[in-house]
Design a protein around this motif. Structure first.
Motif, PDB file in Angstrom:
ATOM      1  N   CYS A 191      -5.464  -0.570  -9.859  1.00 54.15           N
ATOM      2  CA  CYS A 191      -5.199  -0.525  -8.410  1.00 54.15           C
ATOM      3  C   CYS A 191      -6.422   0.015  -7.669  1.00 54.15           C
ATOM      4  CB  CYS A 191      -4.010   0.388  -8.103  1.00 54.15           C
ATOM      5  SG  CYS A 191      -2.462  -0.202  -8.791  1.00 54.15           S
ATOM      6  N   GLY A 192      -6.538  -0.354  -6.402  1.00 54.30           N
ATOM      7  CA  GLY A 192      -7.601   0.207  -5.574  1.00 54.30           C
ATOM      8  C   GLY A 192      -7.080   1.444  -4.843  1.00 54.30           C
ATOM      9  N   ILE A 199       0.854  -1.197   0.000  1.00 54.57           N
ATOM     10  CA  ILE A 199       0.000   0.000   0.000  1.00 54.57           C
ATOM     11  C   ILE A 199       0.883   1.237   0.000  1.00 54.57           C
ATOM     12  CG2 ILE A 199      -0.302  -0.116   2.534  1.00 54.57           C
ATOM     13  CD1 ILE A 199      -3.200   1.122   1.866  1.00 54.57           C
ATOM     14  N   THR A 251       2.872   5.160  -6.516  1.00 52.40           N
ATOM     15  CA  THR A 251       2.177   3.860  -6.612  1.00 52.40           C
ATOM     16  C   THR A 251       2.642   3.108  -7.858  1.00 52.40           C
ATOM     17  OG1 THR A 251       0.284   5.177  -5.850  1.00 52.40           O
ATOM     18  CG2 THR A 251      -0.108   2.844  -6.285  1.00 52.40           C
ATOM     19  N   SER A 271      -2.313  -1.036  -3.618  1.00 52.45           N
ATOM     20  CA  SER A 271      -3.367  -0.023  -3.458  1.00 52.45           C
ATOM     21  C   SER A 271      -2.738   1.284  -2.981  1.00 52.45           C
ATOM     22  CB  SER A 271      -4.442  -0.503  -2.480  1.00 52.45           C
ATOM     23  OG  SER A 271      -3.857  -0.820  -1.246  1.00 52.45           O
ATOM     24  N   ARG A 287      -6.500   7.236  -9.808  1.00 49.93           N
ATOM     25  CA  ARG A 287      -7.397   6.205 -10.375  1.00 49.93           C
ATOM     26  C   ARG A 287      -7.328   6.205 -11.896  1.00 49.93           C
ATOM     27  NH1 ARG A 287     -11.279   8.120  -5.979  1.00 49.93           N
ATOM     28  NH2 ARG A 287     -10.966   6.548  -4.377  1.00 49.93           N
TER      29      ARG A 287
END
Ligand code: SAM
Length: 251
Positions: free
Chosen positions: A78-79, A36, A46, A59, A72
């Protein structure tokens, strides 16, 4: 805390992502099941996790809707969750890596938060964090000087705790703990670019409550104040000195 602006932040994406690359390079994990990215911003950090650990579930977490929107769009696989990293701790037992590039410095008393995260990790899992350690740099002292001169409320981030304080708090929880500083010297076209850089981060809390005219006044005074500290180099450019603190905590 005033709203973050992903477009403004990404103006210096290469320079801002470099410490994230340097931090990730020191993570001593060849396999990661779940990672994360705390304070993921627009997803630039990320993306590095996804590249290094392609089979991991990756995530991101951030408190800014604008940053999360960008993240996003950039990494639809990815969350991304909206949350406050001040109170966050991992709950998934297969979380092998918690990564936080340029995020915890915004959390006052983040030592407690860092300890809570490490304490919740399984043995061998890693917390990797980087924080700007630049509150005593001319770029930041000038913000306080101009705010005082113009009667603008002070909005300085607290200084980071001393290295020994991180060490003393985290070492009882760790099988290995590395803490180091790197001082970057970012090549910038001119001092106006330094102001642009910090409009995407440390200047935001100062400018947030000001009218357009007051904001322009603040920025022009700020530019005058920093100019002598960032002299023009042989090629016409200026160097932005930027110390950063890194830590790798292995549970
Ligand atoms: C300087 S950016 C770092 C972005 C990215 N990690 C990078 O490496 O460039 C800091 C990010 O931390 C987020 N942030 C600041 N305080 C936060 C908090 N308390 N909880 C969650 N996110 C926070 C901001 O919204 C912003 O996106």
């Amino acid at each position: 805390m005033p709203e973050w602006n992903a477009r403004q932040y990404l103006q210096f994406e290469d320079e801002r992502t470099r410490p994230a690359r340097d931090l990730l390079a020191q993570v001593p994990l060849t396999q990661v099941r779940r990672a994360i990215d705390l304070g993921c911003g627009p997803g630039n950090s990320t993306e590095l996790l996804v590249s290094r650990y392609p089979s991991a579930i990756v995530s991101g977490l951030d408190s800014s809707p604008d940053m999360l929107h960008q993240a996003r769009q950039r990494l639809p696989q990815c969350g991304f969750i909206e949350d406050d990293l001040e109170r966050w701790a991992p709950t998934e037992p297969d979380t092998d890596l918690v990564f936080a590039n340029a995020a915890y410095q915004w959390v006052p008393n983040h030592l407690d938060a860092l300890c809570r995260v490490v304490a919740a990790l399984a043995p061998g899992a890693v917390l990797a964090a980087q924080m700007p350690d630049n509150t005593r740099e001319p770029s930041h002292l000038a913000m306080e000087t101009i705010a005082t001169r113009l009667g603008v409320p002070l909005a300085a981030r607290a200084d980071l705790p001393a290295v020994g304080n991180y060490y003393d708090a985290l070492t009882p929880l760790c099988s290995r703990l590395e803490i180091w500083h790197t001082v970057y010297n970012h090549v910038m076209p001119n001092t106006a670019a330094i102001a642009e850089w910090f409009r995407g981060s440390a200047l935001r809390p100062y400018l947030a409550g000001l009218s357009e005219a007051r904001s322009r006044e603040f920025l022009s005074e700020y530019l005058r104040e920093i100019a002598p500290h960032y002299p023009t180099r042989a090629d016409g450019k200026v160097l932005l000195r930027f110390p950063r603190l890194f830590l790798i905590a292995v549970r």
